[in-house]
Design a protein around this motif. Structure first.
Motif, short mmCIF file in Angstrom:
data_model
loop_
_atom_site.label_atom_id
_atom_site.label_comp_id
_atom_site.label_asym_id
_atom_site.label_seq_id
_atom_site.Cartn_x
_atom_site.Cartn_y
_atom_site.Cartn_z
N SER A 153 0.93 -1.24 -0.09
CA SER A 153 -0.16 0.01 -0.06
C SER A 153 0.79 1.28 0.10
O SER A 153 0.12 2.36 -0.27
CB SER A 153 -0.86 -0.01 1.36
OG SER A 153 -0.01 0.01 2.43
N ARG A 154 2.03 1.08 -0.05
CA ARG A 154 3.19 2.17 0.13
C ARG A 154 3.85 2.39 -1.11
O ARG A 154 4.59 1.29 -1.58
CB ARG A 154 3.87 2.23 1.38
CG ARG A 154 2.98 2.66 2.56
CD ARG A 154 2.16 3.83 2.84
NE ARG A 154 1.37 4.09 4.06
CZ ARG A 154 0.17 3.76 3.99
NH1 ARG A 154 -0.58 3.42 2.82
NH2 ARG A 154 -0.62 4.00 5.21
N GLY A 155 4.27 3.63 -1.59
CA GLY A 155 4.99 3.61 -2.85
C GLY A 155 6.32 3.68 -2.77
O GLY A 155 6.77 4.05 -1.76
N TRP A 156 7.13 3.64 -3.87
CA TRP A 156 8.57 3.60 -4.19
C TRP A 156 8.92 5.02 -4.79
O TRP A 156 10.14 5.06 -5.38
CB TRP A 156 9.19 2.33 -4.89
CG TRP A 156 9.37 1.22 -3.99
CD1 TRP A 156 9.06 0.96 -2.96
CD2 TRP A 156 10.12 0.45 -4.56
NE1 TRP A 156 9.45 -0.29 -2.34
CE2 TRP A 156 10.29 -0.72 -3.47
CE3 TRP A 156 11.04 -0.14 -5.59
CZ2 TRP A 156 10.72 -2.05 -3.46
CZ3 TRP A 156 11.65 -1.27 -5.57
CH2 TRP A 156 11.67 -2.29 -4.56
N GLN A 157 8.11 5.84 -4.79
CA GLN A 157 8.19 7.11 -5.75
C GLN A 157 9.70 7.95 -5.43
O GLN A 157 10.34 8.39 -6.03
CB GLN A 157 7.08 8.13 -5.65
CG GLN A 157 5.76 7.67 -6.09
CD GLN A 157 4.82 7.06 -4.82
OE1 GLN A 157 5.43 6.21 -4.02
NE2 GLN A 157 3.82 7.69 -4.74
N ALA A 158 10.19 7.81 -4.18
CA ALA A 158 11.38 8.37 -3.65
C ALA A 158 12.38 7.37 -3.86
O ALA A 158 13.62 8.03 -3.65
CB ALA A 158 11.16 8.70 -2.24
N MET A 159 12.29 6.19 -4.22
CA MET A 159 13.62 5.19 -4.54
C MET A 159 14.39 5.72 -5.62
O MET A 159 15.56 5.85 -5.12
CB MET A 159 13.14 3.87 -4.85
CG MET A 159 14.13 3.00 -4.95
SD MET A 159 14.93 2.51 -3.50
CE MET A 159 13.33 1.16 -3.09
N PRO A 160 14.05 6.30 -6.79
CA PRO A 160 15.13 6.70 -7.68
C PRO A 160 15.96 7.85 -7.24
O PRO A 160 17.15 8.07 -7.24
CB PRO A 160 14.12 7.23 -8.76
CG PRO A 160 12.87 6.48 -8.78
CD PRO A 160 12.72 6.21 -7.24
N VAL A 161 15.28 8.75 -6.64
CA VAL A 161 16.13 10.05 -6.18
C VAL A 161 16.86 9.58 -5.27
O VAL A 161 18.13 10.22 -4.82
CB VAL A 161 15.25 11.30 -5.64
CG1 VAL A 161 14.41 11.06 -4.45
CG2 VAL A 161 16.01 12.56 -5.40
N LEU A 162 16.66 8.67 -4.01
CA LEU A 162 17.38 8.21 -2.93
C LEU A 162 18.60 7.63 -3.47
O LEU A 162 19.95 7.70 -3.14
CB LEU A 162 16.66 7.30 -1.97
CG LEU A 162 15.73 7.78 -0.88
CD1 LEU A 162 14.80 6.81 -0.22
CD2 LEU A 162 16.62 8.61 0.03
#
Length: 477
Positions: A341-350
């Motif tokens: 239920s939670r996204g990975w949208q911040a994964m690329p920038v991290l």
């Protein structure tokens, strides 16, 4: 027994200090030599639950409680040095005696105090701790759990030697807390858990945690403030589990080594945060977005961290901090927990902002799929997929909680495709009946579909582990 009894009193007392106080007291029946040794034991751990058992009838409890009081009085009848004093008792039956016991150990030079009094502070039951505890020049460690009201001390408080302070489920006010911190010049470890603040009924509350000496800080559910400031330049360990506050106005943690961030958010706020910014019409929607975006200030404060652990909610919140995400120039290990239920949208920038990352730990590969996470995974086909991985220097990838699904294995293949420096993958399957059945199937897939495809061009070794047991290992050719 004769050889043991011939030992010096100091050595016998040291041996007894490794027992519970009740067990040590029982040794008094061995002989006259042992009768009074309990009064000289330097470490005292006293629990009334060792006297009050669930099967005891109510009419007998008062008599047993009195026996407990008499027992503690007898244990504290000496005048020898006490190093550690731990007291656990339920209810207010003993409150008129607790002050006497505390003053007794303070006079005897105690350096560690651990007090738990099971009261309901929100129900009006509380205990005002003896003021002398806060004016002690020898106390090194103080732990207070449940039922303590520490809002009443004045500015004369001073604990020059205190290194560890643990406050769990106590009553406190913001102004008294800040006074308390200034009175602890040697403080190195602080734990705040479920604090009941006097200012909870105030609409806007700000708290400032400032300490030049603090090295370890653990915060867990200390309520939601409008503003939270952290000025802790010597901090090396930071564990933070709480709801997102309105703003992190100050976040100074330049020497941080390890951080564990577990922000808590409700599903309704997650839904609001996913609404495109231009579509925000209500103040509530805008406030949620602004609050989540302010977490970027907290991340900037921990930018020098070397070991970072993020919860699923935290990763989702960081999707609104991508533009302000700092460069983690010292980060060596990044661990991320995932939920569907939670996204990975911040994964690329991290990944892009961690130029020296060596180890990536993913606890679960399932996540809420959006077109913004397609750069880091293969969930969405898009141009430039995997671009954030190609610049990431990680050498070790650990996958925990692996269930053996085709979707998970495709993501691992995606990592093999795009991580250029990958040397080792460790895949951990849980030790239960469901995954056990899939282990041979997963092993066959890794052998046939993955390693055969990559063995000529890849130098990556793969390990499949079930629990802590190594099931199979594939070595790069």
């Amino acid at each position: 027994m004769d050889l043991l009894s011939n030992l010096p009193d100091e050595l016998l007392c040291h041996i007894l200090s490794f027992l519970t106080t009740k067990e040590a007291a029982v040794t008094s029946v061995l002989s006259k030599r042992w009768r009074n040794l309990i009064a000289f034991v330097p470490n005292l751990d006293i629990y009334d639950c060792e006297f009050l058992h669930p099967e005891v009838r109510k009419e007998e409890r008062d008599d047993i409680r009195q026996l407990f009081v008499d027992f503690v009085d007898r244990v504290l009848q000496g005048n020898s040095h006490i190093k550690k004093f731990s007291l656990f008792c339920a209810g207010g039956f003993y409150l008129d005696r607790v002050d006497c016991w505390i003053q007794n150990v303070l006079v005897r030079g105690v350096s560690e105090i651990n007090l738990t009094i099971l009261l309901d502070p929100l129900g009006g039951d509380n205990y005002h701790l003896c003021p002398k505890v806060f004016e002690n020049k020898k106390l090194v460690k103080l732990e207070l759990t449940h039922g303590f009201d520490i809002r009443c001390f004045d500015r004369s408080i001073f604990l020059p030697m205190l290194k560890t302070l643990v406050l769990d489920s106590v009553l406190l006010s913001v102004d008294k807390f800040e006074i308390l911190l200034h009175a602890l010049p040697a403080l190195e470890e602080l734990v705040l858990h479920s604090i009941h603040w006097k200012e909870l009924d105030v609409m806007t509350v700000s708290i400032s945690l400032s300490s030049a000496s603090l090295k370890t800080l653990t915060i867990k559910f200390i309520e939601c403030f409008d503003t939270f400031s952290l000025d802790t330049p010597s901090l090396v360990y930071f564990s933070y589990s709480d709801f997102v506050v309105g703003d992190y106005s100050v976040a100074k943690m330049e020497n941080l080594f390890e951080a564990r961030i577990s922000l808590c958010v409700i599903d309704e706020d997650i839904s609001l945060a996913r609404v495109p910014y231009n579509d925000l019409l209500e103040d509530d929607e805008y406030n949620v977005v602004l609050r989540f975006a302010n977490v970027g200030k907290l991340m900037n404060g921990i930018r020098n961290v070397r070991y970072l652990v993020l919860s699923p909610d935290t990763l989702e919140v960081l999707s609104l901090c991508c533009q302000s995400m700092p460069v983690f120039k010292n980060l060596k290990l990044l661990a991320i927990k995932s939920e569907e239920s939670r996204g990975w949208q911040a994964m690329p920038v991290l990944l892009r902002n961690s130029p020296h990352l060596e180890t990536l730990v993913l606890e679960g590969l399932f996540h809420y799929v959006t077109d913004k996470c397609g750069d880091a995974c293969d969930c969405v086909s898009r141009e430039g997929k995997g671009r954030s991985l190609t610049s990431c220097p990680i050498k070790v990838l650990e996958i925990k909680g692996f269930q053996g699904t085709m979707k998970e294995m495709n993501i691992i293949k995606h990592f093999l495709d795009y991580f250029p420096c990958l040397k080792e993958i460790k895949i951990y399957m849980e030790e239960n009946d469901t995954t056990q059945l899939r282990v041979p199937e997963v092993s066959e897939f890794i052998t046939g579909e993955m390693m055969e495809h990559y063995k000529k061009s890849s130098s990556c070794n793969v390990q499949l582990l079930v629990g802590s047991y190594l099931y199979k290992k594939w070595t790069a050719q």
